[in-house]
Write a protein that holds these residues in place. Structure first.
Motif, short mmCIF file in Angstrom:
data_model
loop_
_atom_site.label_atom_id
_atom_site.label_comp_id
_atom_site.label_asym_id
_atom_site.label_seq_id
_atom_site.Cartn_x
_atom_site.Cartn_y
_atom_site.Cartn_z
N ARG A 9 -0.50 -15.52 2.97
CA ARG A 9 -0.72 -14.47 1.97
C ARG A 9 -1.69 -13.43 2.51
NH1 ARG A 9 1.01 -11.30 -1.82
NH2 ARG A 9 -0.50 -10.82 -3.40
N LEU A 10 -2.75 -13.87 3.18
CA LEU A 10 -3.73 -12.96 3.76
C LEU A 10 -3.09 -12.07 4.82
CD1 LEU A 10 -6.71 -12.19 3.65
CD2 LEU A 10 -7.15 -13.95 5.34
N ALA A 11 -2.21 -12.64 5.63
CA ALA A 11 -1.50 -11.85 6.64
C ALA A 11 -0.60 -10.80 5.98
CB ALA A 11 -0.67 -12.76 7.53
N THR A 12 0.07 -11.19 4.91
CA THR A 12 0.93 -10.24 4.18
C THR A 12 0.11 -9.12 3.57
OG1 THR A 12 2.48 -12.01 3.67
CG2 THR A 12 2.60 -10.06 2.30
N LEU A 13 -1.04 -9.46 3.01
CA LEU A 13 -1.90 -8.44 2.41
C LEU A 13 -2.46 -7.49 3.47
CD1 LEU A 13 -3.83 -10.67 -0.14
CD2 LEU A 13 -2.12 -8.91 -0.67
N ALA A 14 -2.79 -8.03 4.63
CA ALA A 14 -3.29 -7.19 5.72
C ALA A 14 -2.22 -6.21 6.18
CB ALA A 14 -3.76 -8.05 6.89
N SER A 15 -0.99 -6.68 6.30
CA SER A 15 0.11 -5.80 6.70
C SER A 15 0.36 -4.74 5.64
CB SER A 15 1.39 -6.60 6.94
OG SER A 15 1.24 -7.45 8.04
N ALA A 16 0.31 -5.14 4.38
CA ALA A 16 0.55 -4.19 3.29
C ALA A 16 -0.51 -3.10 3.25
CB ALA A 16 0.59 -4.93 1.95
N SER A 17 -1.76 -3.48 3.48
CA SER A 17 -2.82 -2.47 3.44
C SER A 17 -2.83 -1.60 4.69
CB SER A 17 -4.18 -3.13 3.24
OG SER A 17 -4.50 -3.93 4.35
N THR A 18 -2.40 -2.15 5.82
CA THR A 18 -2.39 -1.38 7.06
C THR A 18 -1.21 -0.42 7.14
OG1 THR A 18 -3.46 -3.21 8.22
CG2 THR A 18 -2.36 -1.56 9.58
N PHE A 19 -0.04 -0.89 6.79
CA PHE A 19 1.17 -0.09 6.98
C PHE A 19 1.76 0.46 5.69
CE2 PHE A 19 1.09 -3.23 10.47
CZ PHE A 19 0.89 -2.35 11.51
N GLY A 20 1.23 0.08 4.57
CA GLY A 20 1.78 0.53 3.30
C GLY A 20 0.85 1.48 2.57
N PRO A 22 -0.59 0.96 -0.97
CA PRO A 22 -0.66 0.18 -2.19
C PRO A 22 -1.09 1.03 -3.39
CG PRO A 22 -2.48 -0.39 -0.74
CD PRO A 22 -1.59 0.55 0.01
N ALA A 23 -0.50 0.73 -4.53
CA ALA A 23 -0.83 1.46 -5.74
C ALA A 23 -2.22 1.09 -6.25
CB ALA A 23 0.22 1.17 -6.82
N ARG A 24 -2.60 -0.16 -6.10
CA ARG A 24 -3.91 -0.64 -6.57
C ARG A 24 -4.65 -1.32 -5.42
NH1 ARG A 24 -4.84 -1.73 -12.03
NH2 ARG A 24 -6.95 -1.91 -11.22
N PRO A 25 -5.29 -0.57 -4.53
CA PRO A 25 -5.99 -1.18 -3.41
C PRO A 25 -7.14 -2.09 -3.84
CG PRO A 25 -6.38 1.18 -3.46
CD PRO A 25 -5.37 0.88 -4.51
N ASP A 26 -7.71 -1.84 -5.01
CA ASP A 26 -8.79 -2.70 -5.49
C ASP A 26 -8.29 -4.12 -5.76
OD1 ASP A 26 -7.29 -1.52 -7.54
OD2 ASP A 26 -8.86 -1.88 -9.02
N LEU A 27 -7.11 -4.23 -6.35
CA LEU A 27 -6.54 -5.56 -6.61
C LEU A 27 -6.13 -6.24 -5.31
CD1 LEU A 27 -4.37 -4.86 -9.77
CD2 LEU A 27 -6.64 -5.90 -9.64
N LEU A 28 -5.64 -5.46 -4.36
CA LEU A 28 -5.27 -5.99 -3.05
C LEU A 28 -6.50 -6.57 -2.36
CD1 LEU A 28 -2.49 -5.56 -1.23
CD2 LEU A 28 -4.10 -4.21 0.09
N ALA A 29 -7.62 -5.86 -2.44
CA ALA A 29 -8.86 -6.33 -1.82
C ALA A 29 -9.38 -7.59 -2.49
CB ALA A 29 -9.92 -5.23 -1.87
N GLU A 30 -9.30 -7.67 -3.81
CA GLU A 30 -9.73 -8.86 -4.54
C GLU A 30 -8.88 -10.07 -4.16
OE1 GLU A 30 -9.95 -8.36 -8.76
OE2 GLU A 30 -11.12 -6.51 -8.56
N ASP A 31 -7.58 -9.87 -4.06
CA ASP A 31 -6.67 -10.95 -3.68
C ASP A 31 -6.96 -11.42 -2.26
OD1 ASP A 31 -4.65 -12.80 -3.99
OD2 ASP A 31 -3.02 -11.35 -3.67
N ALA A 32 -7.21 -10.47 -1.36
CA ALA A 32 -7.51 -10.82 0.03
C ALA A 32 -8.83 -11.59 0.12
CB ALA A 32 -7.57 -9.56 0.89
N ALA A 33 -9.82 -11.18 -0.65
CA ALA A 33 -11.11 -11.88 -0.63
C ALA A 33 -10.95 -13.31 -1.14
CB ALA A 33 -12.12 -11.12 -1.47
#
Length: 70
Positions: A9-20, A22-33
């Protein structure tokens, strides 16, 4: 092995934030943490206090070339 799902999941989130875009980067960061916390907890379980300290303070990832296959 106990945090394999979180690691993927962390790898998927890293790819999404790097190459995508995201509509809600704050939620993405919380999920990654949260995923990172689970991975770190899993890695801490089977190690001594000395091994955990060495792992957290290691500068190996900053070296230009390492002999580690990881």
């Amino acid at each position: 092995p106990t945090a394999q799902r979180e690691l993927h999941r962390l790898a998927t989130l890293a790819s999404a934030s790097t190459f995508g875009d995201p509509a809600r980067p704050d939620l993405l960061a919380e999920d990654a943490a949260m995923c990172l916390g689970q991975v770190e907890t899993s890695m801490d379980e089977g190690r001594t206090a000395w091994e955990r300290l060495r792992w957290k303070l290691s500068l190996r990832s900053l070296r230009h070339k390492t002999a580690s296959p990881v």
